[in-house]
Design an enzyme around this catalytic site. Structure first.
Site, PDB file in Angstrom:
ATOM      1  N   MET A 143       0.813  -1.215   0.000  1.00 16.63           N
ATOM      2  CA  MET A 143       0.000   0.000   0.000  1.00 16.63           C
ATOM      3  C   MET A 143       0.846   1.264   0.000  1.00 16.63           C
ATOM      4  SD  MET A 143      -3.182  -0.961  -0.070  1.00 16.63           S
ATOM      5  CE  MET A 143      -4.189   0.342   0.634  1.00 16.63           C
ATOM      6  N   SER A 144       2.072   1.197  -0.481  1.00 13.14           N
ATOM      7  CA  SER A 144       2.949   2.370  -0.438  1.00 13.14           C
ATOM      8  C   SER A 144       2.476   3.481  -1.369  1.00 13.14           C
ATOM      9  CB  SER A 144       4.386   1.984  -0.790  1.00 13.14           C
ATOM     10  OG  SER A 144       4.496   1.588  -2.140  1.00 13.14           O
ATOM     11  N   GLU A 177      15.414  -5.834  -6.381  1.00 14.97           N
ATOM     12  CA  GLU A 177      14.021  -5.567  -6.040  1.00 14.97           C
ATOM     13  C   GLU A 177      13.364  -4.674  -7.091  1.00 14.97           C
ATOM     14  OE1 GLU A 177      12.441  -6.885  -3.448  1.00 14.97           O
ATOM     15  OE2 GLU A 177      14.256  -7.946  -2.795  1.00 14.97           O
ATOM     16  N   LYS A 181       7.020   3.619  -7.506  1.00 14.43           N
ATOM     17  CA  LYS A 181       7.151   4.841  -6.713  1.00 14.43           C
ATOM     18  C   LYS A 181       7.093   6.063  -7.635  1.00 14.43           C
ATOM     19  CE  LYS A 181       7.931   3.004  -2.594  1.00 14.43           C
ATOM     20  NZ  LYS A 181       7.486   1.652  -2.978  1.00 14.43           N
TER      21      LYS A 181
END
Length: 226
Positions: A143-144, A177, A181
């Protein structure tokens, strides 16, 4: 610019200006503006003035307001998001579709994002849903990016690219990773900003392994595909 939906009630000049600002922000960065950003752009004294206009737009059916998020604004009939049953049916009927998009699930460390072992399935999606042509769908985990309207389990439409402008939402690889964002390049390096205050900004130093995998160009709420 995202097409303006047909509205049952005529908008005032100021409301039309705000609607176009929202459309342009979504087209440019993949997310709607905050109330503070609208106020700053249009010279309002406070974010409350922007909120009043947004409430009026919601009452007239131009937008939908989502509580609990600073960017909780959705365009009605927004072309980058599946928002109604008719558009959902386009996903299920190959004869109406134009794009076959692979759905990428969990990405293994260090391997290409579109490696065959990462593809869960393929969705046939009506191409006119997107302002910019996507190359694949990425299943969001976590949920970033909540305040940008991107939730856990959503399918993010991604256009493959190695370049991004400040403010755009990107799919980025940090070493082994992959993350989603908001991109910001500064004099000191790259910053990857979450859209949720519970998550810290990721600072990428010039010597750290980093690569942009793509840009967010749309969103499909996964529950609508069930």
């Amino acid at each position: 610019m995202i097409d303006t939906p047909a509205l049952p009630v005529k908008l005032t000049a100021r409301q039309q200006q705000i609607l176009e600002l929202i459309q342009n922000a979504i087209s440019r960065t993949g997310a709607p503006p905050t109330r503070a950003e609208i106020a700053a752009e249009l010279g309002f004294k406070s974010a409350n003035a922007a909120e009043e206009h947004l409430q009026a737009l919601a009452r007239k059916g131009a937008i939908e307001l989502v509580s609990g998020t600073s960017r909780g604004i959705r365009l009605k009939q927004q072309r980058t998001t599946v928002t109604d049953r008719a558009q959902q049916l386009m996903l299920a009927i190959p004869g109406l579709s134009q794009l076959a998009l692979p759905l990428v699930g969990r990405v293994a460390a260090g391997s290409p994002i579109l490696a065959q072992e990462h593809v869960d399935q393929t969705y046939h999606v009506e191409g006119s849903l997107f302002q910019h042509r996507p190359d694949y769908l990425l299943k969001v985990r976590g949920m970033s990016m909540r305040d940008a309207g991107i939730m856990d389990g959503d399918l993010l439409a991604v256009q493959s690219t190695r370049e991004a402008r400040n403010g755009q939402i990107v799919v980025a690889r940090l070493g082994e990773e992959v993350t989603v964002k908001r991109f910001q390049r500064t004099a000191h390096g790259i910053e990857l900003h979450a859209e949720n205050p519970d998550y810290p900004t990721i600072m990428v130093a010039p010597d750290e392994p980093f690569e942009i995998e793509g840009l967010a160009v749309g969103l499909i709420r996964n529950t609508m595909l069930m």
